[in-house]
Design an enzyme around this catalytic site. Structure first.
Site, short mmCIF file in Angstrom:
data_model
loop_
_atom_site.label_atom_id
_atom_site.label_comp_id
_atom_site.label_asym_id
_atom_site.label_seq_id
_atom_site.Cartn_x
_atom_site.Cartn_y
_atom_site.Cartn_z
N GLY A 127 3.26 6.42 8.21
CA GLY A 127 4.65 6.62 7.81
C GLY A 127 5.54 5.46 8.21
N SER A 149 4.58 2.44 7.90
CA SER A 149 4.21 1.31 7.03
C SER A 149 5.40 0.84 6.21
CB SER A 149 3.09 1.74 6.08
OG SER A 149 1.88 1.92 6.76
N HIS A 169 0.81 -1.22 0.00
CA HIS A 169 0.00 0.00 0.00
C HIS A 169 0.85 1.27 0.00
CE1 HIS A 169 0.32 -0.18 4.54
NE2 HIS A 169 0.40 1.13 4.37
N ASP A 187 0.00 -7.62 1.40
CA ASP A 187 0.47 -6.24 1.56
C ASP A 187 1.99 -6.17 1.61
OD1 ASP A 187 0.34 -3.53 1.66
OD2 ASP A 187 -0.58 -3.39 3.65
#
Length: 369
Positions: free
Chosen positions: A206, A208, A94, A125
């Protein structure tokens, strides 16, 4: 930590143990099987003492990058970590979804790299990114066990709030094998993730794609989801919530990495540049003059391969290059193994029940599923 070793059972086989008596002299017997001393017990594996937060940051920060991905007028800040000296980085899908440009700042040497997506798996993901022109970069150490144990100390490291500075967030593992429903802070899209590690670290936007380290600086997961700012800070109607975050187990991320490095699209993993078809679709059900199964076209993008093919809203795609399309995920799966400039024969049924077919040439797109 869970042991990665295997237990061996030593069995004495009576049928294989024989004693042979040989005369050595008058009235003396000798045994020609030597007496063996028992093997010493293996020394227990002793972990070194856990790192302090400062020691951990000093060890791992040079293996981390901050990421900035842009798509038109919007942008996403995230994190990644280096898994190969030539600049191969793991992050979240993502973070790079629909990105037209990606740049990375290496926190060890301070250099800024352009980056490209090598492959991804939206269902887990996970994305694999290449830092262009990178060489001789320090890499993370992966944890030796597939999963940490509940209660193990962990530290999430990332580009918290997109400030461009690495912030460690200490915590502990609170649960394993969790299913979580996530929602993008950028476009609001939802995704359901399985097999997740739950931690009580204060993971923020942030972070991630950043690494989740154990107490010795080894990666156990990829930070993926945390509380929204409203949930973290509270509102006039609800108090702040205790920190709660989720990470993809590193074994799941490495499985995607291995498939991408091997160049093998398949399953839910796409490798290489993303093809562009230009339709949005949904599942269909039984209704008049339409097939009971297929991918119903909701919209067709202007100047897209789908428009050039002659598709219109209301058509139902039933076959893609010989593969039966029974639902919208079937079409997504059929596109996963394709690349820009690939050709495919598409069959569809319009809203009057008339069947048509044609050959489409896919264009170049951005990472999406």
């Amino acid at each position: 930590m869970q042991s990665g070793g295997r237990a061996f059972v030593l069995t004495l086989v009576a049928a294989g143990a024989w004693l042979f008596a040989t005369p050595l002299g008058p009235g003396v017997l000798g045994i020609d099987s030597p007496i063996q001393e028992p093997a010493p017990a293996p020394a227990p594996v002793v972990e070194p003492p856990p790192l302090t937060l400062d020691e951990l940051s000093a060890r791992v920060d040079p293996t981390v990058v901050t990421l900035a991905a842009s798509a038109g007028f919007s942008g996403v800040a995230g994190t990644g970590f280096v898994v190969a000296p030539d600049g191969i980085v793991l992050t979240n899908f993502h973070v790079v979804e629909n990105a037209t440009e990606i740049s990375a700042v290496h926190m060890g040497n301070g250099l800024i790299y352009d980056a490209t997506v090598l492959g991804y798996d939206k269902s887990r993901d996970v994305a694999v990114v290449q830092l262009i022109t990178a060489a001789d970069l320090p890499v993370v150490e992966l944890a030796p066990d597939p999963l940490p144990d509940v209660g193990d100390a962990v530290v999430a490291v990332g580009n918290a709030s997109g400030a461009g500075v690495l912030v460690p967030a200490p915590g502990a593992v609170t649960a394993l094998d969790q299913q979580v429903r996530t929602r993008s802070s950028v476009d609001g899209s939802a995704n359901t993730l399985d097999k997740m590690i739950r931690v009580d670290a204060d993971v923020r936007a942030g972070d991630s794609g950043g690494p989740l380290f154990d107490a010795w600086g080894r990666v156990v997961g990829v930070n993926t989801a945390g509380l929204s700012d409203e949930a973290r800070n509270g509102t006039e109607f609800s108090p702040p919530q205790a920190p709660e975050a989720y990470a993809v187990p590193i074994s799941e991320a490495v499985a995607v990495l291995d498939q991408v490095v091997a160049g093998q699209s398949g399953g839910t993993v796409h490798v290489g540049p993303t093809p562009y078809f230009g339709v949005s679709v949904r599942d269909v059900s039984v209704f008049e003059n339409k097939p009971a199964m297929g991918a119903a076209v909701v919209s067709v993008t202007s100047d897209s391969p789908a428009e050039a093919l002659g598709l219109s809203a209301g058509d139902v795609i039933v076959r893609f290059d010989g593969a039966e399309i029974g639902s919208s995920p079937d079409l997504s799966e059929a596109l996963l193994g394709r690349r820009p400039d690939d050709s495919a024969v598409v069959e569809w049924v319009d809203d009057t029940g008339v069947s048509s077919s044609g050959t489409v040439t896919l264009a170049a797109g951005t990472p999406t599923a």
